[in-house]
Design a protein around this motif. Sequence first.
Motif, PDB file in Angstrom:
ATOM      1  N   GLY A 141     -15.813  39.567 -35.023  1.00 39.90           N
ATOM      2  CA  GLY A 141     -15.004  40.592 -34.371  1.00 39.90           C
ATOM      3  C   GLY A 141     -13.759  40.040 -33.710  1.00 39.90           C
ATOM      4  O   GLY A 141     -12.786  40.773 -33.489  1.00 39.90           O
ATOM      5  N   GLN A 142     -13.779  38.754 -33.400  1.00 44.78           N
ATOM      6  CA  GLN A 142     -12.615  38.090 -32.808  1.00 44.78           C
ATOM      7  C   GLN A 142     -11.747  37.412 -33.863  1.00 44.78           C
ATOM      8  O   GLN A 142     -10.826  36.661 -33.530  1.00 44.78           O
ATOM      9  N   GLY A 143     -12.065  37.656 -35.135  1.00 47.53           N
ATOM     10  CA  GLY A 143     -11.257  37.110 -36.222  1.00 47.53           C
ATOM     11  C   GLY A 143     -11.661  35.735 -36.686  1.00 47.53           C
ATOM     12  O   GLY A 143     -10.939  35.099 -37.455  1.00 47.53           O
ATOM     13  N   VAL A 144     -12.823  35.239 -36.257  1.00 46.42           N
ATOM     14  CA  VAL A 144     -13.291  33.908 -36.651  1.00 46.42           C
ATOM     15  C   VAL A 144     -14.101  34.028 -37.938  1.00 46.42           C
ATOM     16  O   VAL A 144     -15.060  34.803 -38.005  1.00 46.42           O
ATOM     17  N   ASP A 145     -13.738  33.284 -38.964  1.00 47.29           N
ATOM     18  CA  ASP A 145     -14.525  33.288 -40.200  1.00 47.29           C
ATOM     19  C   ASP A 145     -14.753  31.887 -40.756  1.00 47.29           C
ATOM     20  O   ASP A 145     -15.291  31.721 -41.845  1.00 47.29           O
ATOM     21  N   THR A 146     -14.359  30.864 -39.994  1.00 43.02           N
ATOM     22  CA  THR A 146     -14.597  29.478 -40.412  1.00 43.02           C
ATOM     23  C   THR A 146     -15.077  28.670 -39.214  1.00 43.02           C
ATOM     24  O   THR A 146     -14.839  29.024 -38.061  1.00 43.02           O
ATOM     25  N   LEU A 147     -15.749  27.582 -39.528  1.00 41.04           N
ATOM     26  CA  LEU A 147     -16.248  26.704 -38.478  1.00 41.04           C
ATOM     27  C   LEU A 147     -15.208  25.660 -38.100  1.00 41.04           C
ATOM     28  O   LEU A 147     -14.586  25.044 -38.960  1.00 41.04           O
ATOM     29  N   ASP A 148     -15.013  25.478 -36.809  1.00 36.88           N
ATOM     30  CA  ASP A 148     -14.215  24.369 -36.307  1.00 36.88           C
ATOM     31  C   ASP A 148     -14.986  23.778 -35.129  1.00 36.88           C
ATOM     32  O   ASP A 148     -16.031  24.311 -34.724  1.00 36.88           O
ATOM     33  N   PRO A 149     -14.545  22.662 -34.554  1.00 43.19           N
ATOM     34  CA  PRO A 149     -15.337  22.034 -33.483  1.00 43.19           C
ATOM     35  C   PRO A 149     -15.654  22.964 -32.317  1.00 43.19           C
ATOM     36  O   PRO A 149     -16.774  22.931 -31.782  1.00 43.19           O
ATOM     37  N   ALA A 150     -14.709  23.799 -31.910  1.00 44.61           N
ATOM     38  CA  ALA A 150     -14.963  24.704 -30.782  1.00 44.61           C
ATOM     39  C   ALA A 150     -16.039  25.719 -31.121  1.00 44.61           C
ATOM     40  O   ALA A 150     -16.909  26.022 -30.298  1.00 44.61           O
ATOM     41  N   ILE A 151     -16.001  26.256 -32.342  1.00 49.36           N
ATOM     42  CA  ILE A 151     -17.000  27.244 -32.752  1.00 49.36           C
ATOM     43  C   ILE A 151     -18.369  26.586 -32.874  1.00 49.36           C
ATOM     44  O   ILE A 151     -19.394  27.170 -32.494  1.00 49.36           O
ATOM     45  N   LYS A 152     -18.425  25.379 -33.380  1.00 45.93           N
ATOM     46  CA  LYS A 152     -19.706  24.672 -33.465  1.00 45.93           C
ATOM     47  C   LYS A 152     -20.297  24.442 -32.080  1.00 45.93           C
ATOM     48  O   LYS A 152     -21.522  24.510 -31.906  1.00 45.93           O
ATOM     49  N   ARG A 153     -19.444  24.184 -31.103  1.00 45.70           N
ATOM     50  CA  ARG A 153     -19.954  24.021 -29.743  1.00 45.70           C
ATOM     51  C   ARG A 153     -20.545  25.324 -29.220  1.00 45.70           C
ATOM     52  O   ARG A 153     -21.517  25.309 -28.464  1.00 45.70           O
ATOM     53  N   ARG A 154     -19.970  26.452 -29.626  1.00 44.47           N
ATOM     54  CA  ARG A 154     -20.542  27.738 -29.228  1.00 44.47           C
ATOM     55  C   ARG A 154     -21.961  27.881 -29.778  1.00 44.47           C
ATOM     56  O   ARG A 154     -22.870  28.335 -29.083  1.00 44.47           O
ATOM     57  N   PHE A 155     -22.154  27.509 -31.019  1.00 43.76           N
ATOM     58  CA  PHE A 155     -23.488  27.581 -31.609  1.00 43.76           C
ATOM     59  C   PHE A 155     -24.434  26.580 -30.946  1.00 43.76           C
ATOM     60  O   PHE A 155     -25.604  26.897 -30.689  1.00 43.76           O
ATOM     61  N   ALA A 156     -23.946  25.381 -30.673  1.00 38.67           N
ATOM     62  CA  ALA A 156     -24.787  24.365 -30.040  1.00 38.67           C
ATOM     63  C   ALA A 156     -25.281  24.820 -28.679  1.00 38.67           C
ATOM     64  O   ALA A 156     -26.407  24.498 -28.266  1.00 38.67           O
ATOM     65  N   ARG A 157     -24.477  25.594 -27.974  1.00 37.18           N
ATOM     66  CA  ARG A 157     -24.867  26.045 -26.638  1.00 37.18           C
ATOM     67  C   ARG A 157     -25.940  27.134 -26.682  1.00 37.18           C
ATOM     68  O   ARG A 157     -26.477  27.508 -25.633  1.00 37.18           O
ATOM     69  N   LEU A 158     -26.260  27.635 -27.873  1.00 37.07           N
ATOM     70  CA  LEU A 158     -27.342  28.614 -27.968  1.00 37.07           C
ATOM     71  C   LEU A 158     -28.661  28.053 -27.465  1.00 37.07           C
ATOM     72  O   LEU A 158     -29.511  28.799 -26.961  1.00 37.07           O
ATOM     73  N   ILE A 159     -28.873  26.755 -27.602  1.00 39.37           N
ATOM     74  CA  ILE A 159     -30.146  26.184 -27.170  1.00 39.37           C
ATOM     75  C   ILE A 159     -30.297  26.251 -25.652  1.00 39.37           C
ATOM     76  O   ILE A 159     -31.413  26.097 -25.134  1.00 39.37           O
ATOM     77  N   ALA A 160     -29.206  26.484 -24.928  1.00 40.74           N
ATOM     78  CA  ALA A 160     -29.255  26.590 -23.468  1.00 40.74           C
ATOM     79  C   ALA A 160     -29.260  28.038 -22.999  1.00 40.74           C
ATOM     80  O   ALA A 160     -29.330  28.292 -21.791  1.00 40.74           O
ATOM     81  N   PHE A 161     -29.189  28.999 -23.923  1.00 40.90           N
ATOM     82  CA  PHE A 161     -29.187  30.409 -23.546  1.00 40.90           C
ATOM     83  C   PHE A 161     -30.558  30.790 -22.992  1.00 40.90           C
ATOM     84  O   PHE A 161     -31.596  30.453 -23.570  1.00 40.90           O
ATOM     85  N   ASP A 162     -30.595  31.489 -21.865  1.00 45.37           N
ATOM     86  CA  ASP A 162     -31.853  31.830 -21.206  1.00 45.37           C
ATOM     87  C   ASP A 162     -32.486  33.090 -21.799  1.00 45.37           C
ATOM     88  O   ASP A 162     -31.806  34.109 -21.976  1.00 45.37           O
ATOM     89  N   VAL A 163     -33.786  33.007 -22.076  1.00 44.24           N
ATOM     90  CA  VAL A 163     -34.565  34.149 -22.536  1.00 44.24           C
ATOM     91  C   VAL A 163     -35.776  34.298 -21.620  1.00 44.24           C
ATOM     92  O   VAL A 163     -36.189  33.350 -20.950  1.00 44.24           O
TER      93      VAL A 163
END
Length: 312
Positions: A235-257
């Motif tokens: 929705g923000q126009g991202v359709d490829t992986l770059d280092p910043a986007i990969k860091r967003r995915f990596a931070r999923l392991i710290a998301f609280d449930v």
Amino acid sequence: MERIVDIATDGMHLSAYRGFLIVAKEREEVGRIALDDVHAVILHAHGCTWTGNVVAALAERGSPIVFCNTHHSPVAVTLPIAGFHAQGGRMRAQWDAGRPLAKQLWQRVVKAKIAMQGALLAFHGSPAAGAFDLIGRRVRSGDPDNLEAQAARRYWPALMGPAFRRDRDAAGANALLNYGYAVMRATVARAIVAAGLHPTIGIFHANRGNAFALADDLVEPFRPLVDALVVSLVGQGVDTLDPAIKRRFARLIAFDVRIGEEMSPVSVAAQRLAQSLARSFERSIPDLALFAPPARAGWETLTRALDPFEDA
């Protein structure tokens, strides 16, 4: 803090030196991280090399190396031979578990996944969300009606649009999903081995060529967390992986449930789920520590807009 190490540049060399993972390019060090801080290594570049010492050092810490293809989909994972101190007994209980118990466990996993899908659709205001509560309540032991697949057929068009098709070999949103799922799969695989279970022996997935069938079982409720982030990024126009986007995915392991009355990071939730599965095998009782779908504030935190200065 545990970190996902992503190797995306061709020709890198990985080694271990005095407690550090060393990443070098043409014999020049380009980065290092304490081995104790490595949650997992994701490798999807060409021409990379590594030493046996670094593989052994990561295995001793229970940190997997995930090898991906060009579409960021995992094709191999390294994991340690030894895990939990009572591994032998737990693996025997896992192997001896009867089909009725496995079917009841799978029923709970599917229900949790469908609940997550419905909650994400509700967060986005989709009219399709209402059906997911009913679908989840209809799931029987072993899911003989394949309601997981029926939910998926409703879920993807409602979430991503009618033109979307889930294709592991496609680019764009599919490649983003592949990468996010690789992060989650590594997290779950690590938790499974730490719990003294064997990742090959699944409760539902049983492909002879799949060495991580159990990881593919337990990762299912975690997938909608990845889906939520991918929808936000697209929705923000991202359709490829770059280092910043990969860091967003990596931070999923710290998301609280939320598990019961407690909040835990995803990495801990995976550990609690794997440990509860091991106890279920030992006691022959299907009692899984599954997390609840996030409240609206949780989805908002997970899908917040990209901050141009956040990863600078």
